[in-house]
Scaffold this motif. Structure first.
Motif, PDB file in Angstrom:
ATOM      1  N   HIS A  81       0.801  -1.224   0.000  1.00  0.00           N
ATOM      2  CA  HIS A  81       0.000   0.000   0.000  1.00  0.00           C
ATOM      3  C   HIS A  81       0.835   1.277   0.000  1.00  0.00           C
ATOM      4  O   HIS A  81       0.322   2.355   0.303  1.00  0.00           O
ATOM      5  CB  HIS A  81      -0.971   0.033   1.202  1.00  0.00           C
ATOM      6  CG  HIS A  81      -1.786  -1.215   1.343  1.00  0.00           C
ATOM      7  ND1 HIS A  81      -2.891  -1.480   0.555  1.00  0.00           N
ATOM      8  CD2 HIS A  81      -1.621  -2.298   2.141  1.00  0.00           C
ATOM      9  CE1 HIS A  81      -3.381  -2.674   0.880  1.00  0.00           C
ATOM     10  NE2 HIS A  81      -2.635  -3.187   1.832  1.00  0.00           N
ATOM     11  N   GLU A  82       2.122   1.159  -0.316  1.00  0.00           N
ATOM     12  CA  GLU A  82       2.981   2.335  -0.349  1.00  0.00           C
ATOM     13  C   GLU A  82       3.647   2.414  -1.719  1.00  0.00           C
ATOM     14  O   GLU A  82       3.824   1.413  -2.407  1.00  0.00           O
ATOM     15  CB  GLU A  82       4.068   2.244   0.722  1.00  0.00           C
ATOM     16  CG  GLU A  82       3.570   2.215   2.160  1.00  0.00           C
ATOM     17  CD  GLU A  82       3.091   3.565   2.652  1.00  0.00           C
ATOM     18  OE1 GLU A  82       2.480   3.613   3.733  1.00  0.00           O
ATOM     19  OE2 GLU A  82       3.314   4.571   1.949  1.00  0.00           O
ATOM     20  N   LYS A  83       4.051   3.620  -2.070  1.00  0.00           N
ATOM     21  CA  LYS A  83       4.788   3.804  -3.313  1.00  0.00           C
ATOM     22  C   LYS A  83       6.260   3.596  -3.000  1.00  0.00           C
ATOM     23  O   LYS A  83       6.840   4.322  -2.177  1.00  0.00           O
ATOM     24  CB  LYS A  83       4.538   5.232  -3.831  1.00  0.00           C
ATOM     25  CG  LYS A  83       4.723   5.371  -5.326  1.00  0.00           C
ATOM     26  CD  LYS A  83       4.110   6.656  -5.856  1.00  0.00           C
ATOM     27  CE  LYS A  83       4.957   7.864  -5.488  1.00  0.00           C
ATOM     28  NZ  LYS A  83       4.625   9.053  -6.336  1.00  0.00           N
ATOM     29  N   ILE A  84       6.842   2.598  -3.613  1.00  0.00           N
ATOM     30  CA  ILE A  84       8.237   2.261  -3.341  1.00  0.00           C
ATOM     31  C   ILE A  84       9.049   2.659  -4.564  1.00  0.00           C
ATOM     32  O   ILE A  84       8.841   2.141  -5.663  1.00  0.00           O
ATOM     33  CB  ILE A  84       8.387   0.749  -3.087  1.00  0.00           C
ATOM     34  CG1 ILE A  84       7.460   0.293  -1.951  1.00  0.00           C
ATOM     35  CG2 ILE A  84       9.832   0.385  -2.821  1.00  0.00           C
ATOM     36  CD1 ILE A  84       7.729   0.966  -0.619  1.00  0.00           C
ATOM     37  N   CYS A  85       9.960   3.581  -4.372  1.00  0.00           N
ATOM     38  CA  CYS A  85      10.663   4.169  -5.510  1.00  0.00           C
ATOM     39  C   CYS A  85      12.163   3.989  -5.405  1.00  0.00           C
ATOM     40  O   CYS A  85      12.720   3.878  -4.311  1.00  0.00           O
ATOM     41  CB  CYS A  85      10.342   5.672  -5.598  1.00  0.00           C
ATOM     42  SG  CYS A  85       8.590   6.033  -5.690  1.00  0.00           S
TER      43      CYS A  85
END
Lengths: 475, 643
Positions: free
Chosen positions: B342-346
């Protein structure tokens, strides 16, 4: 002399003298003192740890009616076969043996499993398609689910009962469950906390099953004999005293000593009387050393009488099925060991048949796995975790055939999310029949009337179609 | 050493630069202020038994002197534990370096130890004829797994090296984020172990350690995602989701039970699989000095497109390692993002994304709940109840991933030193604790036969370092060891048939090559550590009590009359008690009641107990060895209690 020592020596004497311990026909090549008994029905639960790709083991024949299915499964799985086959039919001809039974569906069994194929044709193999023993894709949880016989169990607590242990509790108190592999699994755990293994015999090596003893005549003053006497005496005395209580963490070690002393010497004497392993077993050379030993142990169980080891439930396992990459090599090796005509089970069952008793005929193997694999191969020439499995039962008292739809058409058609499983990473065999149903049937076969206690909810467990498993095993 | 430090530095840099959304403290941490946490043992209750319990659970018994143990027993619990449990390569109090031996200067990594113990460095007191057994390479110039196993095992019992540091490194690499040497070969797995060792020494917290693990070449090789590729052009992934699953399940203990199953499989795991792309491993010609090209895989992973240093048939044949091209949308650089948990992993490459994801995963509620319980289950307690679990979780949240702070809080807690605590020992624990208690100095460690290492015993009992019983699910657990009758039998058989392992009293050795090399003799001198009584005597009963406490550590709680009678007899006469009472009825079994109350039987035990031991003789030292064989085969050597 203590009572236990007197009993041990008396039993030894009667075994050596061949004093009528049971019915049966002595095998011609053995000493007359080893009188073999006919056996009661015996369940062998064989777990294939790691998640076996049962879709690899069984594939549709080129004549399969659903051509679209054939095309899709080929596209999904062709990378698993290291040879570059031009088409499905060529691959099938090179990698599979066509089988059918009693006019039923023709399909392919992987070529390394020729013994399994012949057994299927003979009507001794039931394949329950689309079964499930767990609802997840985690090794640890799923293996626990499978061994506990509870697909819905969602805790990772190993201190609980296994379905083999619960079945054993329905039997006479003198009977045991025997673990033939190197590690005792939850399968054999009883319902009694603090005494889960009280009726489990761990027979990692039937030919090395006793604790060290002093030499005849009480032994000498050698360090070996001194230590042997000291420890034996200690465990025997202390085991009966306050330090060995059921709730104590140390209780289990006293149990180990007691268990080895109770049956180890007796078993050793019995095997001495019955002679060495037959050459085909002593020379057995499988890819898995663990499984090789288990096969030898299995044979030796058939030599036991009720006085030495009284059992109708055996546990085995074969690991190494977690084929994420380079699947063909590893699964090929495993399957040959298991199901090849020169593999462990074929060799053992043949040798067992040669004993002249009914031991081989009275065994039914239940092959299960933690979970299945995904339908579509991954990019590493392997397959990743799925859920649904194909459960295999093998034995003379099995009603052979396929149960459930072996190659469901839905796998080649869009699902509710408009995705075609055979084209979708992550898609797996849809489990429709709970293994509880299969295990309950096995319980009834071993011990009539037991399934209600072992699997109280099996009657409402999932089944691909009503009555699917009726008549699975002989009454 | 430098390449390990470079790897750690890169990891720390990636953590610093990570662009993952993780601004606020995790929910668990905020709530920790009100959550139950571990409570410290009161000083008035703290004593030598508590200290021994800490040593046994966390440091294979340690190698501290009795005087040091007594000192710790007199300190405040937290202060004592802070001295006992450190992640420094050398802990002078837990494992004081021996004079005349420079091992403590090389305890930072297994690579250093292998180089030192196999060398002719004048500070190396390893017997000359065994040095090659600790070399990186076998005599055939290939990586040697057995030498690596031998090195690790030796390090645990060597004064100067920190056994707690090694036990934690073992836990991380062989249990928590476990892989097997069968899938990596000795070079990569040793580097993995050493990277974790250095991380611990440099103060890396749990999330950082898991990042080190997840970006390590050894895991990429073991799990197979070194070959995983994401083709941006047609948005297609080719690879395995194995590590994507186990990163969550094993490294961070996120089972997915609090997630929507479909999201967990189809988004978190699927996208994580895409993230673990572009992790190809270089092959470096002649790596580790090996002539075997299969040994040439080396870390750290270079996340760029580049050529490696591979040779084929003696000729340069560099392979183009396309770690940028093969990674998910590396063209977007730091803006290449995937939704996971549920997180944006960049991140521009797998390394950066892993560092970002690790922070999210570490803060996941399942991780916050499960990780600390898993750690304590491994080290200290097979009988965790709800109250203990709550306190453990609360202290984990409070520690904010500081592994050392968490372990110290636990080691000094009432929840550990508790009547309900017990721990079944793995074959690692039992054998290494016995080894440490039985080994009196480094001359004994280095001068005895290589076969007198517990590595062989552990192997026979299912515990092989770097080859965990359950592969990625880790090595043998104490629970499994306790329930396996054949492990009990294997130990029993060893103690009966090979008493010399614990009974040996001398060995000759040299420190140089050649027939003219000086010959030294190690001899066992138990009187160097066994205390005399106030009369200057070694009384059998007192020696027996001391030995029981040294090897079992329960203050004599389980040293019952039957065990005492046997130990007294062995110390007094090198015979078992039955022989001692009546050699013509030597197999007789005597109960506690008979030993205490039967006039004939009790008189024999009393006479044995009152005997005096002369440690200037070999005989006395051997009798201690026999007593140890007996003591370490009682049930009390197979498990530990909390009180």
């Amino acid at each position: 002399m203590k009572r236990r020592e007197f009993m041990r020596r008396t039993m030894l004497a009667s075994v050596v003298a061949g004093a009528g311990l049971g019915l049966g026909v002595p095998a011609p090549s053995m000493a007359a003192s080893c009188t073999l008994e006919n056996r009661s029905r015996t369940l062998v639960n064989l777990m294939l740890n790691g998640g076996m790709d049962s879709r690899f083991l069984f594939m549709p024949s080129p004549g399969h009616a659903d051509l679209d299915y054939l095309d899709q499964i080929w596209q999904a799985r062709k990378v698993l076969y290291t040879a570059r086959y031009p088409d499905y039919a060529t691959m099938f001809a090179n990698e599979y043996v066509p089988v059918s039974h009693a006019g039923g569906l023709e399909f392919g069994v992987y070529k390394g499993c020729d013994w399994l194929a012949s057994q299927f044709v003979a009507g001794n193999v039931a394949i329950v398609a689309n079964s499930f023993c767990s609802r997840n894709r985690r090794h640890d949880q799923s293996q626990l689910n499978a061994n506990a016989g509870d697909p819905e169990y969602d805790q990772l607590i190993y201190d609980r009962s296994g379905w083999g242990g619960r079945l054993q509790e329905q039997q006479a108190g003198t009977m045991s469950l025997v673990e033939l592999s190197h590690e005792i699994s939850v399968f054999g755990n009883s319902s009694v906390a603090g005494a889960r293994l009280s009726q489990v015999i761990h027979a990692l090596d039937m030919r090395d099953i006793a604790l060290p003893n002093v030499r005849a005549g009480g032994g000498s003053t050698s360090r070996r004999d001194v230590m042997s006497r000291a420890l034996r005496s200690y465990y025997e005395a202390r085991s009966a005293e306050a330090g060995n209580q059921a709730g104590s963490p140390y209780h289990i070690f006293f149990q180990h000593s007691d268990a080895f002393r109770a049956f180890g010497d007796t078993v050793a004497a019995r095997l001495d009387a019955c002679g060495a392993l037959p050459e085909e077993l002593s020379g057995l050379d499988l890819n898995s050393g663990h499984f090789e030993q288990q096969c030898k142990n299995l044979y030796d169980i058939a030599l036991m009488d009720a006085a030495s080891i009284d059992t109708q439930i055996l546990s085995m396992n074969y690991g190494g099925w977690d084929t994420h990459s380079g699947q063909l090599t590893s699964i090929g090796r495993n399957l040959q060991d298991l199901f090849g005509s020169s593999g462990g089970l074929a060799t053992t069952m043949t040798a067992m048949t040669d004993l002249g008793t009914n031991a081989a005929d009275k065994m039914v193997f239940n092959f299960s796995s933690d979970f299945g694999r995904q339908l579509k191969a991954n990019g590493g020439f392997g397959t990743d975790h799925g859920r649904g499995i194909y459960t295999i039962l093998l034995g003379s008292e099995v009603s052979g055939g396929t149960y459930g739809e072996m190659f469901p058409a839905r796998e080649a058609q869009p699902d509710a999310n408009s995705r075609i499983p055979l084209q979708t990473s992550g898609a797996d065999i849809l489990g429709l029949t709970s293994t509880q149903r299969i295990q309950a049937a096995l319980c009834e076969w071993v011990e009539p009337g037991s399934s209600a206690a072992v699997f109280p909810t099996a009657g409402t467990a999932a089944e691909e179609s009503p009555g699917l498993l009726d008549g699975l095993l002989a009454v | 050493m430098s390449k390990y430090f470079a790897h750690i530095s890169v990891v720390f840099t990636m953590l610093f630069l990570s662009t993952s959304v993780f601004a606020d403290a995790p929910e668990g941490v905020t709530k920790a202020k009100k959550a139950r946490v571990l409570s410290t043992v009161k000083r008035k209750n703290w004593n030598e038994l508590y200290v021994r319990r800490v040593l046994n659970a966390f440091a294979y018994g340690g190698l501290a002197t009795d005087a040091q143990i007594e000192t710790w027993a007199g300190m405040k619990p937290k202060k004592a534990v802070a001295e006992i449990l450190t992640f420094s390569s050398v802990n002078n109090k837990l494992s004081p370096p021996d004079g005349g031996d420079d091992t403590d200067m090389h305890c930072g990594t297994l690579a250093e130890l292998q180089d030192f113990w196999s060398s002719d460095d004048p500070g190396n007191t390893m017997k000359y004829t065994d040095r090659y057994r600790y070399a990186v390479l076998s005599p055939s110039l290939r990586l040697s797994t057995s030498n690596l196993v031998r090195t690790w095992t030796k390090a645990i019992s060597t004064r100067g090296c920190n056994p707690f540091l090694h036990k934690m490194a073992l836990y991380i690499t062989n249990y928590h984020a476990s892989i097997s040497v069968r899938k990596t070969r000795a070079g990569l797995i040793r580097d993995y172990y050493d990277n974790i060792m250095l991380g611990l020494q440099n103060g890396a917290d749990f999330v950082e350690l898991m990042t080190i693990a997840a970006t390590d070449a050894a895991l990429s090789k073991a799990y197979g995602h070194q070959y995983s590729v994401y083709k941006d052009k047609n948005e297609t992934f080719y690879g395995t989701d194995d590590f994507a699953r186990e990163f969550h399940q094993l490294l961070f203990r996120i089972q997915g039970v609090t997630e929507d199953p479909g999201y967990h499989e189809d988004t978190t795991i699927e996208h994580a699989a895409w993230m673990f792309t572009g992790m190809g491993i270089d092959k470096d010609q002649g790596a580790y000095g090996s002539i075997n090209s299969s040994d040439w895989y080396t870390g750290p992973i270079n996340f760029t497109d580049h050529y490696d240093n591979y040779y084929r048939n003696g000729q340069p044949a560099p392979r183009y390692i396309k770690n940028t091209t093969n990674h998910y949308h590396a063209d977007l650089g730091a803006n290449s993002c995937l939704e996971i948990l549920h997180e944006k992993i960049c991140g521009a490459n797998a390394g950066e994304k892993i560092a970002a994801l690790a922070q999210v995963a570490g803060a996941h509620p399942e991780s916050m709940e499960n990780v600390p319980v898993t750690i304590i289950d491994f080290f200290a307690d097979d009988n965790l109840d709800d109250a203990k679990v709550k306190a453990i979780r609360g202290s984990w949240a409070k520690a904010k991933y500081d592994l050392l702070a968490f372990i110290r809080a636990y080691a000094s807690s009432k929840e550990f030193h508790n009547a309900g605590t017990f721990k079944y020992k793995t074959a690692f624990d039992r054998n290494l604790m016995v080894q440490n208690a039985n080994t009196l100095d480094n001359e004994e460690v280095f001068g005895r036969q290589h076969s007198d290492s517990p590595a062989g015993r552990m192997k026979g009992q299912g515990a092989i370092v770097f080859d965990p019983e359950h592969d990625v699910f880790g090595g043998q657990t104490g629970f499994q060891a306790a329930n396996n009758r054949y492990i009990f039998k294997a130990a029993y058989t060893q103690n009966v048939y090979r008493t010399s392992f614990l009974y040996g009293t001398s060995a000759d050795y040299t420190l140089e090559a050649g027939d003219s090399a000086a010959v030294y003799t190690w001899t066992k001198e138990w009187d160097a550590v066994i205390p005399v009584n106030s009369d200057g005597e070694y009384v059998v009963a007192e020696v027996a009590d001391w030995l029981w406490n040294r090897f079992i550590g329960d203050g004599g709680k389980n040293f019952d009359p039957i065990a005492r009678a046997q130990v007294h007899a062995l110390l007094a006469s090198e015979r078992d008690f039955g022989y001692s009472v009546d050699k013509w009825n030597r197999e007789a079994v005597y109960t506690s009641d008979e030993i205490i109350n039967d006039p004939v039987v009790s008189a024999v035990d009393e006479a044995n107990a009152a005997g005096l031991m002369d440690f200037s003789t070999v005989t006395a030292n051997r009798r201690v060895g026999m007593a140890i064989n007996f003591i370490t085969m009682t049930p009390y050597a197979f498990a530990m209690e909390g009180q």
